[in-house]
Design a protein around this motif. Structure first.
Motif, PDB file in Angstrom:
ATOM      1  N   HIS A 209      16.665  36.905  21.232  1.00 33.99           N
ATOM      2  CA  HIS A 209      17.168  38.159  21.807  1.00 33.99           C
ATOM      3  C   HIS A 209      18.574  37.953  22.377  1.00 33.99           C
ATOM      4  CE1 HIS A 209      12.861  38.888  21.701  1.00 33.99           C
ATOM      5  NE2 HIS A 209      13.006  40.130  22.131  1.00 33.99           N
ATOM      6  N   PHE A 210      19.380  39.022  22.414  1.00 31.76           N
ATOM      7  CA  PHE A 210      20.669  38.939  23.093  1.00 31.76           C
ATOM      8  C   PHE A 210      20.648  39.635  24.449  1.00 31.76           C
ATOM      9  CE2 PHE A 210      21.225  42.584  20.137  1.00 31.76           C
ATOM     10  CZ  PHE A 210      21.504  43.588  21.038  1.00 31.76           C
ATOM     11  N   ASP A 211      19.491  40.152  24.836  1.00 31.08           N
ATOM     12  CA  ASP A 211      19.273  40.645  26.198  1.00 31.08           C
ATOM     13  C   ASP A 211      17.794  40.457  26.491  1.00 31.08           C
ATOM     14  OD1 ASP A 211      18.140  42.716  24.715  1.00 31.08           O
ATOM     15  OD2 ASP A 211      19.669  44.192  25.237  1.00 31.08           O
ATOM     16  N   SER A 212      17.135  41.422  27.052  1.00 32.24           N
ATOM     17  CA  SER A 212      15.716  41.253  27.345  1.00 32.24           C
ATOM     18  C   SER A 212      14.816  41.794  26.244  1.00 32.24           C
ATOM     19  CB  SER A 212      15.358  41.954  28.664  1.00 32.24           C
ATOM     20  OG  SER A 212      15.561  43.352  28.547  1.00 32.24           O
ATOM     21  N   ASN A 213      15.345  42.637  25.331  1.00 26.96           N
ATOM     22  CA  ASN A 213      14.427  43.284  24.386  1.00 26.96           C
ATOM     23  C   ASN A 213      15.032  43.602  23.018  1.00 26.96           C
ATOM     24  OD1 ASN A 213      15.176  46.523  24.600  1.00 26.96           O
ATOM     25  ND2 ASN A 213      15.573  45.436  26.501  1.00 26.96           N
ATOM     26  N   HIS A 214      16.262  43.139  22.732  1.00 32.84           N
ATOM     27  CA  HIS A 214      16.865  43.405  21.426  1.00 32.84           C
ATOM     28  C   HIS A 214      17.095  42.095  20.683  1.00 32.84           C
ATOM     29  CE1 HIS A 214      18.012  47.057  23.730  1.00 32.84           C
ATOM     30  NE2 HIS A 214      17.746  47.644  22.584  1.00 32.84           N
ATOM     31  N   LEU A 215      16.719  42.076  19.408  1.00 32.36           N
ATOM     32  CA  LEU A 215      16.817  40.862  18.610  1.00 32.36           C
ATOM     33  C   LEU A 215      18.256  40.554  18.237  1.00 32.36           C
ATOM     34  CD1 LEU A 215      13.885  41.156  16.038  1.00 32.36           C
ATOM     35  CD2 LEU A 215      13.836  40.341  18.400  1.00 32.36           C
ATOM     36  N   THR A 216      18.568  39.259  18.190  1.00 32.68           N
ATOM     37  CA  THR A 216      19.852  38.855  17.628  1.00 32.68           C
ATOM     38  C   THR A 216      19.827  39.128  16.127  1.00 32.68           C
ATOM     39  OG1 THR A 216      19.115  36.586  17.198  1.00 32.68           O
ATOM     40  CG2 THR A 216      20.145  37.035  19.344  1.00 32.68           C
ATOM     41  N   ALA A 217      21.004  39.381  15.574  1.00 32.98           N
ATOM     42  CA  ALA A 217      21.089  39.628  14.137  1.00 32.98           C
ATOM     43  C   ALA A 217      20.671  38.388  13.348  1.00 32.98           C
ATOM     44  CB  ALA A 217      22.500  40.050  13.763  1.00 32.98           C
TER      45      ALA A 217
ATOM     46  N   THR B  91       8.665  44.542  18.964  1.00 29.63           N
ATOM     47  CA  THR B  91       8.840  43.136  19.330  1.00 29.63           C
ATOM     48  C   THR B  91       8.821  42.973  20.856  1.00 29.63           C
ATOM     49  OG1 THR B  91      11.208  43.552  19.024  1.00 29.63           O
ATOM     50  CG2 THR B  91      10.040  42.468  17.238  1.00 29.63           C
ATOM     51  N   PRO B  92       8.653  41.751  21.359  1.00 29.85           N
ATOM     52  CA  PRO B  92       8.473  41.545  22.804  1.00 29.85           C
ATOM     53  C   PRO B  92       9.629  42.052  23.665  1.00 29.85           C
ATOM     54  CG  PRO B  92       7.828  39.576  21.594  1.00 29.85           C
ATOM     55  CD  PRO B  92       8.467  40.490  20.601  1.00 29.85           C
ATOM     56  N   TRP B  93       9.276  42.677  24.788  1.00 32.63           N
ATOM     57  CA  TRP B  93      10.207  43.051  25.852  1.00 32.63           C
ATOM     58  C   TRP B  93       9.975  42.071  26.991  1.00 32.63           C
ATOM     59  CZ3 TRP B  93      12.143  48.520  26.716  1.00 32.63           C
ATOM     60  CH2 TRP B  93      12.093  49.288  25.544  1.00 32.63           C
TER      61      TRP B  93
ATOM     62  N   HIS C 122      15.485  49.587  18.672  1.00 29.64           N
ATOM     63  CA  HIS C 122      14.464  48.634  18.235  1.00 29.64           C
ATOM     64  C   HIS C 122      14.172  48.758  16.752  1.00 29.64           C
ATOM     65  CE1 HIS C 122      12.726  46.872  22.111  1.00 29.64           C
ATOM     66  NE2 HIS C 122      13.884  47.422  22.392  1.00 29.64           N
ATOM     67  N   ALA C 123      14.585  49.871  16.168  1.00 30.62           N
ATOM     68  CA  ALA C 123      14.592  49.960  14.706  1.00 30.62           C
ATOM     69  C   ALA C 123      15.882  49.336  14.175  1.00 30.62           C
ATOM     70  CB  ALA C 123      14.474  51.411  14.261  1.00 30.62           C
ATOM     71  N   ALA C 124      16.986  49.570  14.906  1.00 29.78           N
ATOM     72  CA  ALA C 124      18.292  49.082  14.455  1.00 29.78           C
ATOM     73  C   ALA C 124      18.335  47.569  14.318  1.00 29.78           C
ATOM     74  CB  ALA C 124      19.380  49.546  15.426  1.00 29.78           C
ATOM     75  N   HIS C 125      17.581  46.849  15.181  1.00 26.90           N
ATOM     76  CA  HIS C 125      17.722  45.398  15.079  1.00 26.90           C
ATOM     77  C   HIS C 125      17.014  44.800  13.861  1.00 26.90           C
ATOM     78  CE1 HIS C 125      14.324  44.952  18.368  1.00 26.90           C
ATOM     79  NE2 HIS C 125      13.784  45.028  17.186  1.00 26.90           N
TER      80      HIS C 125
ATOM     81  N   ASP D  90      10.735  40.177  30.765  1.00 25.17           N
ATOM     82  CA  ASP D  90      10.968  40.626  32.139  1.00 25.17           C
ATOM     83  C   ASP D  90      12.263  40.043  32.709  1.00 25.17           C
ATOM     84  OD1 ASP D  90      10.159  38.028  32.256  1.00 25.17           O
ATOM     85  OD2 ASP D  90       8.447  38.360  33.590  1.00 25.17           O
ATOM     86  N   GLN D  91      13.069  39.413  31.876  1.00 23.16           N
ATOM     87  CA  GLN D  91      14.362  38.892  32.307  1.00 23.16           C
ATOM     88  C   GLN D  91      15.293  38.843  31.111  1.00 23.16           C
ATOM     89  OE1 GLN D  91      14.614  34.681  33.248  1.00 23.16           O
ATOM     90  NE2 GLN D  91      12.663  34.279  32.225  1.00 23.16           N
ATOM     91  N   ASN D  92      16.578  38.726  31.387  1.00 26.61           N
ATOM     92  CA  ASN D  92      17.560  38.584  30.329  1.00 26.61           C
ATOM     93  C   ASN D  92      17.415  37.191  29.719  1.00 26.61           C
ATOM     94  OD1 ASN D  92      20.025  38.073  28.859  1.00 26.61           O
ATOM     95  ND2 ASN D  92      20.970  39.750  29.981  1.00 26.61           N
ATOM     96  N   VAL D  93      17.169  37.164  28.437  1.00 24.96           N
ATOM     97  CA  VAL D  93      16.975  35.896  27.730  1.00 24.96           C
ATOM     98  C   VAL D  93      18.179  34.973  27.925  1.00 24.96           C
ATOM     99  CG1 VAL D  93      16.902  34.898  25.412  1.00 24.96           C
ATOM    100  CG2 VAL D  93      15.357  36.776  26.018  1.00 24.96           C
ATOM    101  N   LEU D  94      19.378  35.531  27.844  1.00 24.56           N
ATOM    102  CA  LEU D  94      20.592  34.719  27.914  1.00 24.56           C
ATOM    103  C   LEU D  94      20.801  34.145  29.305  1.00 24.56           C
ATOM    104  CD1 LEU D  94      23.010  36.897  25.769  1.00 24.56           C
ATOM    105  CD2 LEU D  94      21.254  35.261  25.063  1.00 24.56           C
ATOM    106  N   ALA D  95      20.392  34.881  30.331  1.00 19.38           N
ATOM    107  CA  ALA D  95      20.519  34.370  31.697  1.00 19.38           C
ATOM    108  C   ALA D  95      19.648  33.136  31.881  1.00 19.38           C
ATOM    109  CB  ALA D  95      20.140  35.454  32.696  1.00 19.38           C
ATOM    110  N   CYS D  96      18.438  33.186  31.334  1.00 23.03           N
ATOM    111  CA  CYS D  96      17.543  32.035  31.443  1.00 23.03           C
ATOM    112  C   CYS D  96      18.104  30.844  30.678  1.00 23.03           C
ATOM    113  CB  CYS D  96      16.157  32.391  30.921  1.00 23.03           C
ATOM    114  SG  CYS D  96      14.970  31.027  31.025  1.00 23.03           S
TER     115      CYS D  96
END
Length: 669
Positions: free
Chosen positions: A638-646, A568-570, A469-472, A572-578
């Motif tokens: 996000h590219f999953d549920s809690n990590h930001l896209t670059a 940043t927000p976590w 979460h620092a890396a993103h 409750d689902q995979n952003v990409l799945a939605c």
């Protein structure tokens, strides 16, 4: 698991039971049965018998010929199923899984899948990957690697016999295999305790299971038991095989000591042999339908898993009904039958010289590899991170700096162009930290810095410290580094945080953070940039823990100022799945703010905050007063549920520019 020449009918019955157990546990119980371990024992028994027979017949092992014939037997089925599954996955599974599935397909058809999964198990972000339709190929990969190991073992045994002018091949093999099995089992016990996810897929932690089968093959002529004892052995072995997955949580305990359960169960059945007294396990296992099914068990195993994954995706469910599961088993059996009898066996009957067969295999391998890579390059090679968005596409893709209207974020439908990155690319839209190997994984406790930005004579040095979460935030910092002559030094490790707090299961983080502290004190950056809290609602996100504050105090004493970002927000689902489920209505992909955001910010309510620290809360760039959105400013957040896209991280550069430069200027440098 492969379709070996039948030696004893009960071995085919064992394969049938093992294959059905694997499928049943996967489909209805979401567990692992231990059936694969039984496959390994039987394979060890059969290949040892086969190679020993070849040696006795020819006086030598025809190594090249054996490998080619092995590939001729295994590859047609593996390739047919692998290619079919890959093509089906492009249409059935979400587009963001394409890259993962292609990579795993290549690993599977080259018998490397177990090592890919082992690497993924220590890759923090790969741990969040969806279960792929190729995941089960790991067992086939280990099995093929074992065959190569066994050829080396036989070569060593024959060479040693020649060296000492001996002729007791069985005795020499027994010694060598015993040494290998003991070493493998010891390593399996050690690695299972130290790093079970890696141990599960590691070839050497499994070799002892094949070795046990090999030792039984070498000594079975001396293991004669009475019919009464054989009756007991057979049923104890069969009951043990069936009950293993019920009693043990195989996926979390294996291999190690726990794998002795299915291994010894298989050994007991093999030792019991064909002493077919009434109501014996042999009578059941040599029942013709089970024996017949055993001949297709290899293909059945390979078919059942992708059918299960496709079932989940097609019906959008997380569990399988009784009827659905029976349908999967029936479909896998039918496909397996036609795969073996309609495809594999006809190919095996075609007779070519060994070198011609090897050439055909090489050509087909090259075609499969190059065509798959070409597909990746042509259709999936568009840059997932668009560095030109800020300057060239601001109006259509403003990202974090999108405007607010009546206190609400602009929905994607109001932009003229589609959101970016597209779902084909977004899974790979990550900070270059990952590609550079600058986010340490499991097993690493050393501070391993990486450098970005202006490396020669920078105006300021910023240390980016923490976990993923620092890396993103690295893409955002990279934008500012180029514009303001900043040097960015990263100290990052997956699952670790900027805290003195110890967490069970993450003890490596404690040592790692102490080592990082020493580096930071020695190098004295102008500013430490890190995440100041934990945003997950699954943890105690209501307040900042004492461990964070203790770390802040330490660096205050060392006179190193901090820049603390609220997590940043976590979701409750995979952003990409939605987004995959709502291709035409991305504004439907959101979460209620009150479910995932703690208001006010925990950073505002801490009992102690260093005077030199700067804090920033970015929540309102993701959320309005009611909801938090997965597409903001026409960019996927996000590219999953809690990590930001670059890409989204990069659009925050204007937001951070003034507060970050102000914080650096206050250092007085």
């Amino acid at each position: 698991m492969e379709t070996e020449r039948r030696i004893r009918p009960e071995l085919e019955g064992i394969r049938t039971i093992a294959a059905l157990l694997v499928a049943i546990y996967h489909i209805w119980f979401n567990r692992v049965s231990g059936g694969v371990d039984v496959f390994f024992v039987v394979s060890g028994f059969l290949i040892t018998t086969s190679l020993l027979s070849m040696y006795r017949k020819n006086g030598r092992i025809l190594y090249f010929s054996y490998i080619v014939k092995l590939l001729k037997r295994l590859l047609p089925t593996a390739w047919l199923i692998g290619i079919s599954v890959l093509i089906a996955s492009l249409f059935i599974l979400p587009p963001f899984t394409k890259q993962q599935n292609i990579n795993e397909f290549l690993a599977s058809v080259t018998y490397f899948q177990n090592w890919r999964l082992a690497m993924d198990s220590v890759d923090y972000l790969a741990q969040n990957n969806s279960a792929s339709p190729f995941q089960h190929f790991w067992a086939l990969s280990i099995q093929f690697q074992f065959y190569l190991v066994w050829l080396v073992v036989f070569f060593m045994a024959i060479s040693l016999l020649k060296l000492i002018s001996g002729n007791h091949i069985k005795r020499m093999l027994t010694v060598l295999i015993s040494i290998i099995a003991i070493a493998s089992f010891s390593y399996s016990v050690y690695l299972t305790a130290a790093n079970q996810p890696v141990a599960y897929y590691h070839t050497f932690t499994r070799v002892w299971e094949f070795g046990i089968g090999g030792l039984v093959a070498l000594t079975i002529h001396k293991l004669t038991v009475s019919s009464r004892v054989a009756w007991v052995f057979g049923w104890v072995g069969l009951i043990g095989l069936i009950s293993c997955g019920i009693i043990l949580q195989v996926s979390q305990l294996f291999p190690g000591y726990a794998a002795l359960w299915p291994v010894l169960s298989a050994v007991l059945i093999i030792i019991a042999g064909n002493q077919s007294t009434n109501f014996s396990a042999f009578r059941l296992l040599s029942w013709k339908p089970l024996v017949k099914f055993g001949s297709i068990s290899y293909a059945f195993y390979l078919w059942h898993w992708p059918l299960l994954i496709f079932y989940y995706a097609f019906f959008d469910v997380e569990t399988v009904s009784l009827g659905g599961g029976l349908g999967i088993i029936a479909a896998a059996a039918i496909l397996a039958y036609f795969t073996i009898y309609g495809f594999e066996l006809p190919i095996r009957k075609i007779q070519f010289p060994v070198w011609k067969t090897a050439s055909i295999i090489a050509v087909f391998s090259a075609v499969i590899w190059t065509s798959t890579i070409a597909y990746q390059e042509v259709y999936l090679a568009g840059p997932p991170v668009s560095e030109e968005l800020l300057s060239e596409s601001f109006e259509t893709h403003p990202g974090a700096v999108t405007y607010l209207e009546d206190g609400r974020l602009t929905p994607p439908s109001e932009f003229e162009e589609p959101y970016l990155p597209s779902l084909d690319f977004v899974k790979q839209d990550r900070s270059e930290i990952y590609e550079d190997g600058c986010l340490s994984g499991k097993g690493t406790i050393d501070a391993e810095p990486c450098e970005y930005g202006t490396l020669a004579d920078p105006d300021y040095t910023v240390a980016l410290v923490g976990g993923s979460h620092a890396a993103h935030w690295q893409p955002m910092l990279a934008e500012l580094a180029d514009a303001h002559h900043l040097k960015i030094v990263t100290y990052l490790k997956g699952n670790c945080r900027f805290t003195e707090e110890s967490r069970k299961g993450f003890e490596e983080c404690d040592t790692w953070f102490q080592n990082v502290k020493q580096e930071l004190v020695a190098d004295k950056p102008d500013l430490i940039f890190t995440v100041g809290n934990v945003g997950s609602s699954k943890e105690d996100f209501d307040e900042v823990s004492d461990g964070f504050i203790e770390a802040w105090k330490y660096f205050e004493q060392q006179e190193v100022p901090l820049f603390l970002v609220r997590d940043t927000p976590w979701y409750d689902q995979n952003v990409l799945a939605c987004l995959s489920d709502n291709p035409d209505n991305p504004e439907n992909c959101k979460s209620d703010r009150e479910d995932i955001i703690r208001d006010p910010s925990p950073l505002e309510e801490v009992d102690y905050m260093p005077e030199s620290a700067t804090t920033i809360d970015l929540t309102d760039y993701f959320c309005d007063q009611d909801a938090c959105y997965y597409v903001v400013g026409n960019i996927v957040t996000h590219f999953d549920s809690n990590h930001l896209t670059a890409t989204f991280s990069r659009t925050f550069a204007p937001v951070f520019e003034k507060p970050l430069l102000d914080a650096l200027e206050r250092t007085g440098k």
